[in-house]
Motif scaffolding. Structure first.
Motif, PDB file in Angstrom:
ATOM      1  N   ALA A 130      50.102  -9.676 -40.716  1.00  0.00           N
ATOM      2  CA  ALA A 130      50.792  -9.411 -39.712  1.00  0.00           C
ATOM      3  C   ALA A 130      49.619  -8.673 -38.670  1.00  0.00           C
ATOM      4  CB  ALA A 130      51.749  -8.147 -39.745  1.00  0.00           C
ATOM      5  N   ASP A 131      50.003  -8.910 -37.429  1.00  0.00           N
ATOM      6  CA  ASP A 131      49.154  -8.310 -36.355  1.00  0.00           C
ATOM      7  C   ASP A 131      49.571  -6.834 -36.235  1.00  0.00           C
ATOM      8  OD1 ASP A 131      47.397  -7.875 -34.164  1.00  0.00           O
ATOM      9  OD2 ASP A 131      48.703  -9.028 -32.677  1.00  0.00           O
ATOM     10  N   ILE A 132      48.852  -6.088 -36.699  1.00  0.00           N
ATOM     11  CA  ILE A 132      49.119  -4.763 -36.629  1.00  0.00           C
ATOM     12  C   ILE A 132      47.879  -3.652 -36.279  1.00  0.00           C
ATOM     13  CG2 ILE A 132      50.947  -4.495 -38.442  1.00  0.00           C
ATOM     14  CD1 ILE A 132      48.962  -3.453 -40.507  1.00  0.00           C
ATOM     15  N   PRO A 133      48.183  -2.829 -35.407  1.00  0.00           N
ATOM     16  CA  PRO A 133      46.763  -1.870 -34.926  1.00  0.00           C
ATOM     17  C   PRO A 133      46.449  -1.136 -35.805  1.00  0.00           C
ATOM     18  CG  PRO A 133      48.896  -0.933 -34.251  1.00  0.00           C
ATOM     19  CD  PRO A 133      49.310  -2.134 -35.182  1.00  0.00           C
ATOM     20  N   VAL A 134      45.794  -1.491 -36.853  1.00  0.00           N
ATOM     21  CA  VAL A 134      45.233  -0.708 -38.064  1.00  0.00           C
ATOM     22  C   VAL A 134      43.959  -1.381 -38.544  1.00  0.00           C
ATOM     23  CG1 VAL A 134      45.497   0.308 -40.424  1.00  0.00           C
ATOM     24  CG2 VAL A 134      47.188   0.361 -38.722  1.00  0.00           C
ATOM     25  N   SER A 135      42.879  -0.699 -38.615  1.00  0.00           N
ATOM     26  CA  SER A 135      41.758  -1.553 -39.300  1.00  0.00           C
ATOM     27  C   SER A 135      41.890  -1.063 -40.988  1.00  0.00           C
ATOM     28  CB  SER A 135      40.474  -0.812 -39.029  1.00  0.00           C
ATOM     29  OG  SER A 135      40.189  -1.334 -37.695  1.00  0.00           O
ATOM     30  N   GLY A 136      41.477  -2.103 -41.777  1.00  0.00           N
ATOM     31  CA  GLY A 136      41.332  -1.758 -43.067  1.00  0.00           C
ATOM     32  C   GLY A 136      40.545  -0.425 -43.374  1.00  0.00           C
ATOM     33  N   ALA A 137      39.283  -0.611 -42.618  1.00  0.00           N
ATOM     34  CA  ALA A 137      38.291   0.359 -42.737  1.00  0.00           C
ATOM     35  C   ALA A 137      37.574   0.310 -41.689  1.00  0.00           C
ATOM     36  CB  ALA A 137      37.521   0.236 -44.326  1.00  0.00           C
ATOM     37  N   VAL A 138      36.837   1.384 -41.233  1.00  0.00           N
ATOM     38  CA  VAL A 138      35.865   1.778 -40.301  1.00  0.00           C
ATOM     39  C   VAL A 138      34.438   2.173 -40.738  1.00  0.00           C
ATOM     40  CG1 VAL A 138      35.354   2.584 -38.087  1.00  0.00           C
ATOM     41  CG2 VAL A 138      37.740   1.633 -38.449  1.00  0.00           C
ATOM     42  N   TRP A 139      33.450   1.633 -40.236  1.00  0.00           N
ATOM     43  CA  TRP A 139      32.086   2.268 -40.711  1.00  0.00           C
ATOM     44  C   TRP A 139      31.885   3.025 -39.412  1.00  0.00           C
ATOM     45  CZ3 TRP A 139      29.028   2.433 -44.863  1.00  0.00           C
ATOM     46  CH2 TRP A 139      29.183   1.446 -45.808  1.00  0.00           C
ATOM     47  N   ALA A 140      31.298   4.168 -39.608  1.00  0.00           N
ATOM     48  CA  ALA A 140      30.908   4.972 -38.833  1.00  0.00           C
ATOM     49  C   ALA A 140      29.337   5.446 -39.161  1.00  0.00           C
ATOM     50  CB  ALA A 140      31.616   6.113 -38.109  1.00  0.00           C
ATOM     51  N   GLY A 141      28.474   5.096 -38.721  1.00  0.00           N
ATOM     52  CA  GLY A 141      27.002   5.342 -39.319  1.00  0.00           C
ATOM     53  C   GLY A 141      26.888   4.977 -41.025  1.00  0.00           C
ATOM     54  N   ASN A 142      26.640   5.718 -41.648  1.00  0.00           N
ATOM     55  CA  ASN A 142      26.597   5.232 -43.206  1.00  0.00           C
ATOM     56  C   ASN A 142      28.041   5.749 -43.857  1.00  0.00           C
ATOM     57  OD1 ASN A 142      26.243   8.074 -43.233  1.00  0.00           O
ATOM     58  ND2 ASN A 142      24.791   8.082 -44.858  1.00  0.00           N
ATOM     59  N   MET A 143      28.867   6.173 -43.107  1.00  0.00           N
ATOM     60  CA  MET A 143      30.191   6.391 -43.628  1.00  0.00           C
ATOM     61  C   MET A 143      31.291   5.451 -43.600  1.00  0.00           C
ATOM     62  SD  MET A 143      30.103  10.608 -42.356  1.00  0.00           S
ATOM     63  CE  MET A 143      31.545  10.890 -43.558  1.00  0.00           C
ATOM     64  N   LEU A 144      32.022   5.049 -44.427  1.00  0.00           N
ATOM     65  CA  LEU A 144      33.286   4.172 -44.528  1.00  0.00           C
ATOM     66  C   LEU A 144      34.404   4.944 -44.786  1.00  0.00           C
ATOM     67  CD1 LEU A 144      34.003   1.235 -44.447  1.00  0.00           C
ATOM     68  CD2 LEU A 144      33.933   1.215 -46.817  1.00  0.00           C
ATOM     69  N   PHE A 145      35.405   4.793 -43.578  1.00  0.00           N
ATOM     70  CA  PHE A 145      36.487   5.280 -43.613  1.00  0.00           C
ATOM     71  C   PHE A 145      37.772   4.422 -44.141  1.00  0.00           C
ATOM     72  CE2 PHE A 145      33.730   7.759 -40.888  1.00  0.00           C
ATOM     73  CZ  PHE A 145      34.259   9.489 -41.220  1.00  0.00           C
ATOM     74  N   VAL A 146      38.296   4.434 -44.976  1.00  0.00           N
ATOM     75  CA  VAL A 146      39.193   3.459 -45.439  1.00  0.00           C
ATOM     76  C   VAL A 146      40.596   4.154 -45.328  1.00  0.00           C
ATOM     77  CG1 VAL A 146      40.069   2.083 -47.561  1.00  0.00           C
ATOM     78  CG2 VAL A 146      37.505   2.743 -47.188  1.00  0.00           C
ATOM     79  N   SER A 147      41.273   3.048 -44.577  1.00  0.00           N
ATOM     80  CA  SER A 147      42.723   3.481 -44.331  1.00  0.00           C
ATOM     81  C   SER A 147      43.630   3.629 -45.805  1.00  0.00           C
ATOM     82  CB  SER A 147      43.476   2.313 -43.613  1.00  0.00           C
ATOM     83  OG  SER A 147      42.852   2.096 -42.246  1.00  0.00           O
ATOM     84  N   GLY A 148      44.739   3.952 -45.576  1.00  0.00           N
ATOM     85  CA  GLY A 148      45.670   4.264 -46.669  1.00  0.00           C
ATOM     86  C   GLY A 148      45.962   2.804 -47.328  1.00  0.00           C
ATOM     87  N   TRP A 149      45.849   2.967 -48.695  1.00  0.00           N
ATOM     88  CA  TRP A 149      46.024   1.580 -49.758  1.00  0.00           C
ATOM     89  C   TRP A 149      47.066   1.718 -50.284  1.00  0.00           C
ATOM     90  CZ3 TRP A 149      42.004  -0.661 -47.207  1.00  0.00           C
ATOM     91  CH2 TRP A 149      41.238  -2.027 -47.918  1.00  0.00           C
ATOM     92  N   LEU A 150      47.908   0.450 -50.608  1.00  0.00           N
ATOM     93  CA  LEU A 150      48.994   0.541 -51.635  1.00  0.00           C
ATOM     94  C   LEU A 150      48.469  -0.401 -52.726  1.00  0.00           C
ATOM     95  CD1 LEU A 150      51.865   0.047 -48.949  1.00  0.00           C
ATOM     96  CD2 LEU A 150      51.308   2.052 -50.138  1.00  0.00           C
ATOM     97  N   ASP A 151      49.326  -0.197 -53.640  1.00  0.00           N
ATOM     98  CA  ASP A 151      49.137  -0.841 -55.021  1.00  0.00           C
ATOM     99  C   ASP A 151      49.581  -2.423 -54.412  1.00  0.00           C
ATOM    100  OD1 ASP A 151      49.037  -2.481 -57.448  1.00  0.00           O
ATOM    101  OD2 ASP A 151      50.607  -0.933 -58.483  1.00  0.00           O
TER     102      ASP A 151
END
Length: 160
Positions: free
Chosen positions: A38-59
């Motif tokens: 689906a085309d949704i306005p959410v990234s799975g994760a975003v790198w910012a420098g050396n930090m990876l921010f991962v979106s909410g994940w489901l099983d």
């Protein structure tokens, strides 16, 4: 006398330029988290420098994992696989946020003990002794209608 304050000012300015020059790199949601693509306005994760921010994940197997403990294991296994694609491990995780939904089998109460049972298999073990900071919240999960009991997001840091 003014040399010291000017040197300090130069360090502060160069440091702030380095921070502001960091680029963001967006990673798409993997198929396990967006099976219909689906085309949704959410990234799975975003790198910012050396930090990876991962979106909410489901099983991804929440239809067959119908309790909180097994869904926690399912989410963390999928996150572990995703982190591996970024050359990270659970040992690189700095912060975990766990969102627990009400379990219909428990009269709508969150199963914190079940989540902890699943979580303990991944953090603070002999094989993986790292224990990241963690926040656990009881919430109304948007995916509860699909059977979700647990959603997890995290922040990982790549060591330089």
């Amino acid at each position: 006398m003014t040399t010291k304050p000017l040197s300090l000012l130069a360090v502060v300015l160069i440091g702030s330029l380095t921070v502001s020059a960091q680029k963001l790199k967006q990673l798409p949601l993997p198929a396990s988290q967006n099976p219909t693509n689906a085309d949704i306005p959410v990234s799975g994760a975003v790198w910012a420098g050396n930090m990876l921010f991962v979106s909410g994940w489901l099983d991804p197997d929440m239809k067959t994992h119908t309790d909180t403990a097994s869904q926690t294991v399912g989410v963390l296994k999928d996150l572990q696989a995703f982190l591996a694609t970024q050359k990270l491990t659970l040992g690189d995780v700095a912060m975990v946020r766990v969102f627990l939904g009400g379990d219909p089998a428990r009269d709508g109460k969150a199963d914190t003990a079940g989540m902890t049972t699943g979580y303990r298999q991944f953090f603070g073990t002999k094989e993986q002794p790292h224990k990241p900071a963690r926040t656990t919240l009881q919430v109304v999960l948007p995916a509860a209608s699909r059977g979700a009991l647990v959603e997890i997001d995290l922040v990982a840091v790549r060591s330089k």
